[in-house]
Design a protein around this motif. Structure first.
Motif, PDB file in Angstrom:
ATOM      1  N   LEU A 149       0.846  -1.197   0.000  1.00 45.28           N
ATOM      2  CA  LEU A 149       0.000   0.000   0.000  1.00 45.28           C
ATOM      3  C   LEU A 149       0.877   1.240   0.000  1.00 45.28           C
ATOM      4  O   LEU A 149       1.555   1.544   0.986  1.00 45.28           O
ATOM      5  CB  LEU A 149      -0.897  -0.020   1.244  1.00 45.28           C
ATOM      6  CG  LEU A 149      -1.825   1.174   1.434  1.00 45.28           C
ATOM      7  CD1 LEU A 149      -2.864   1.261   0.309  1.00 45.28           C
ATOM      8  CD2 LEU A 149      -2.532   1.082   2.794  1.00 45.28           C
ATOM      9  N   LYS A 150       0.848   1.974  -1.128  1.00 41.86           N
ATOM     10  CA  LYS A 150       1.663   3.192  -1.216  1.00 41.86           C
ATOM     11  C   LYS A 150       0.902   4.375  -0.614  1.00 41.86           C
ATOM     12  O   LYS A 150      -0.312   4.497  -0.808  1.00 41.86           O
ATOM     13  CB  LYS A 150       2.041   3.471  -2.670  1.00 41.86           C
ATOM     14  CG  LYS A 150       2.995   2.418  -3.226  1.00 41.86           C
ATOM     15  CD  LYS A 150       3.525   2.800  -4.585  1.00 41.86           C
ATOM     16  CE  LYS A 150       4.994   3.063  -4.523  1.00 41.86           C
ATOM     17  NZ  LYS A 150       5.550   3.515  -5.808  1.00 41.86           N
ATOM     18  N   ARG A 151       1.659   5.210   0.070  1.00 39.19           N
ATOM     19  CA  ARG A 151       1.040   6.411   0.645  1.00 39.19           C
ATOM     20  C   ARG A 151       0.659   7.371  -0.476  1.00 39.19           C
ATOM     21  O   ARG A 151       1.455   7.630  -1.385  1.00 39.19           O
ATOM     22  CB  ARG A 151       2.056   7.079   1.577  1.00 39.19           C
ATOM     23  CG  ARG A 151       1.535   8.339   2.235  1.00 39.19           C
ATOM     24  CD  ARG A 151       2.564   8.879   3.194  1.00 39.19           C
ATOM     25  NE  ARG A 151       2.154  10.117   3.794  1.00 39.19           N
ATOM     26  CZ  ARG A 151       2.939  10.831   4.604  1.00 39.19           C
ATOM     27  NH1 ARG A 151       4.156  10.387   4.896  1.00 39.19           N
ATOM     28  NH2 ARG A 151       2.506  11.947   5.114  1.00 39.19           N
ATOM     29  N   GLY A 152      -0.548   7.875  -0.413  1.00 39.99           N
ATOM     30  CA  GLY A 152      -0.977   8.868  -1.396  1.00 39.99           C
ATOM     31  C   GLY A 152      -0.085  10.092  -1.322  1.00 39.99           C
ATOM     32  O   GLY A 152       0.410  10.437  -0.246  1.00 39.99           O
ATOM     33  N   ASP A 159      -4.331   9.039   7.160  1.00 38.35           N
ATOM     34  CA  ASP A 159      -5.063   8.577   5.962  1.00 38.35           C
ATOM     35  C   ASP A 159      -4.517   7.216   5.510  1.00 38.35           C
ATOM     36  O   ASP A 159      -5.273   6.305   5.158  1.00 38.35           O
ATOM     37  CB  ASP A 159      -4.883   9.560   4.792  1.00 38.35           C
ATOM     38  CG  ASP A 159      -5.472  10.943   5.053  1.00 38.35           C
ATOM     39  OD1 ASP A 159      -6.421  11.049   5.844  1.00 38.35           O
ATOM     40  OD2 ASP A 159      -4.958  11.919   4.446  1.00 38.35           O
ATOM     41  N   LEU A 160      -3.177   7.097   5.503  1.00 36.53           N
ATOM     42  CA  LEU A 160      -2.547   5.834   5.081  1.00 36.53           C
ATOM     43  C   LEU A 160      -3.001   4.693   5.987  1.00 36.53           C
ATOM     44  O   LEU A 160      -3.364   3.611   5.515  1.00 36.53           O
ATOM     45  CB  LEU A 160      -1.018   5.992   5.128  1.00 36.53           C
ATOM     46  CG  LEU A 160      -0.195   4.727   4.863  1.00 36.53           C
ATOM     47  CD1 LEU A 160      -0.383   4.240   3.422  1.00 36.53           C
ATOM     48  CD2 LEU A 160       1.305   4.976   5.111  1.00 36.53           C
ATOM     49  N   LEU A 161      -2.985   4.951   7.291  1.00 37.52           N
ATOM     50  CA  LEU A 161      -3.356   3.890   8.233  1.00 37.52           C
ATOM     51  C   LEU A 161      -4.838   3.537   8.120  1.00 37.52           C
ATOM     52  O   LEU A 161      -5.215   2.384   8.290  1.00 37.52           O
ATOM     53  CB  LEU A 161      -2.969   4.278   9.663  1.00 37.52           C
ATOM     54  CG  LEU A 161      -1.451   4.352   9.903  1.00 37.52           C
ATOM     55  CD1 LEU A 161      -1.157   4.657  11.361  1.00 37.52           C
ATOM     56  CD2 LEU A 161      -0.747   3.069   9.466  1.00 37.52           C
ATOM     57  N   ARG A 162      -5.673   4.529   7.784  1.00 40.91           N
ATOM     58  CA  ARG A 162      -7.110   4.216   7.578  1.00 40.91           C
ATOM     59  C   ARG A 162      -7.274   3.268   6.395  1.00 40.91           C
ATOM     60  O   ARG A 162      -8.062   2.324   6.438  1.00 40.91           O
ATOM     61  CB  ARG A 162      -7.902   5.499   7.320  1.00 40.91           C
ATOM     62  CG  ARG A 162      -8.651   6.006   8.544  1.00 40.91           C
ATOM     63  CD  ARG A 162      -9.669   7.066   8.163  1.00 40.91           C
ATOM     64  NE  ARG A 162      -9.039   8.207   7.515  1.00 40.91           N
ATOM     65  CZ  ARG A 162      -8.528   9.241   8.182  1.00 40.91           C
ATOM     66  NH1 ARG A 162      -8.606   9.293   9.497  1.00 40.91           N
ATOM     67  NH2 ARG A 162      -7.958  10.237   7.530  1.00 40.91           N
TER      68      ARG A 162
END
Ligand code: PEP
Ligand code: MN
Length: 300
Positions: A149-152, A159-162
């Motif tokens: 999962l790449k961070r936006g 947001d990444l953890l959500r």
């Protein structure tokens, strides 16, 4: 009173590191991501041809990579740029795995393609532009494949953890987080590499975290330095773009290392790997070997 990390990330309870300190290790074929080994994932931005992919695969394997990256479905900044070879690209990735035994990571951009990509890939990559596409995350999670999962590029750590939490909610705990640089006011560098973000993720989550110095830098000259910073910040591995002839690459050539550049980066990382091994042993309170003295000292 200062807000605790647990409070700050309260919307993603299942990705937070528990009091027992147990960490997730994601197994991909014979590779363990998030364990003692620093896992290098490398290869071209896009799969272009059999010749290009095979050359890259053999080279990165010889230099120590454990996973081959390569995009078959490409999210591009311009709709008129090369969009990827699609199924043909997936087949080439599978051939490269057969030839080198490297595991494969490749991006899936659409819910409709999840089952096809999952048939060929060992890890499904969710790109920066898709990080908040929750229906894609759910479908990818349910494929059962590990998810990178790449961070936006405009996403906070919360947001990444959500997004990671959504993958776990859909029955898939095999999530690898990836810091790939975020947008800031800086324009000389493609993105701003958030090393503190890596350090924080390692402190607050049990999930493996890898660094992508290529998309963070946007320029191959900066990639080795960002890779070193990634190790120092506590990353469990790297995702790096490598191309046999970067100036002719169909995508992201300016940030891709050539083979000599990749070898030089890997060699320059060696002392950092030794430092990492020592730091991990200290964290686990394992005895440290005293070279040549025949003694062992417990570190706590
Ligand atoms: C890639 O890995 O080639 C890619 C498109 O990355 P990102 O989603 O981080 O831009
Ligand atoms: Mn790329």
């Amino acid at each position: 009173m200062r807000e605790s990390w647990q409070e700050h990330f309260a919307e993603s309870p299942d990705v937070l590191l528990g009091v027992d300190g147990r960490r997730t290790i994601v197994q991909v074929r014979d590779v363990l991501v998030g364990g003692d080994e620093f896992v290098v994932m490398a290869g071209p931005c896009s799969v272009e041809s059999e010749r290009q992919l095979m050359a890259a695969a053999h080279h990165v394997r010889r230099a120590g990579a454990r996973v081959l990256r390569g995009g078959a479905f490409k999210p591009r900044s311009s709709p008129y740029s090369f969009q990827g070879l699609g199924l043909e690209g997936l087949k080439l990735l599978a051939c490269a795995r057969e030839a080198t035994e490297l595991a494969i990571v490749t991006e899936v951009m659409s819910e409709d393609d999840v089952s096809l990509v999952a048939e060929y890939a060992d890890i499904l990559q969710i790109g920066s532009r898709s990080m908040e596409n929750y229906s894609l995350l759910e479908a990818a999670a349910r494929s059962g494949r590990p998810i990178l999962l790449k961070r936006g590029m405009m996403a906070t750590i919360a947001d990444l953890l959500r997004s990671a939490q959504i993958i776990l909610d859909n029955g898939n705990r095999n999530v690898i987080l990836c810091e790939r640089g975020i947008r800031t006011f800086e324009t000389a560098i493609r993105n701003t590499f958030d090393a503190a973000g890596i350090a924080l993720l390692k402190q607050v989550t049990h999930l493996p975290v890898i660094a992508d110095p290529s998309h963070a830098a946007g320029n191959r000259d900066l990639v080795p330095a960002l890779a070193r910073i990634g190790v120092a910040a506590g990353a469990d591995g790297l995702l790096v773009e490598v191309h046999p002839d970067p100036d002719k690459a169909w995508s992201d050539g300016e940030q891709s290392l050539d083979f000599a550049g990749f070898d030089a980066m890997m060699n320059a990382l060696e002392p950092w790997m030794e430092w990492r091994a020592t730091a991990l042993r200290a964290e686990k309170h394992e005895p440290l070997e005293c070279a040549g003295l025949g003694c062992a000292e417990a570190r706590g």
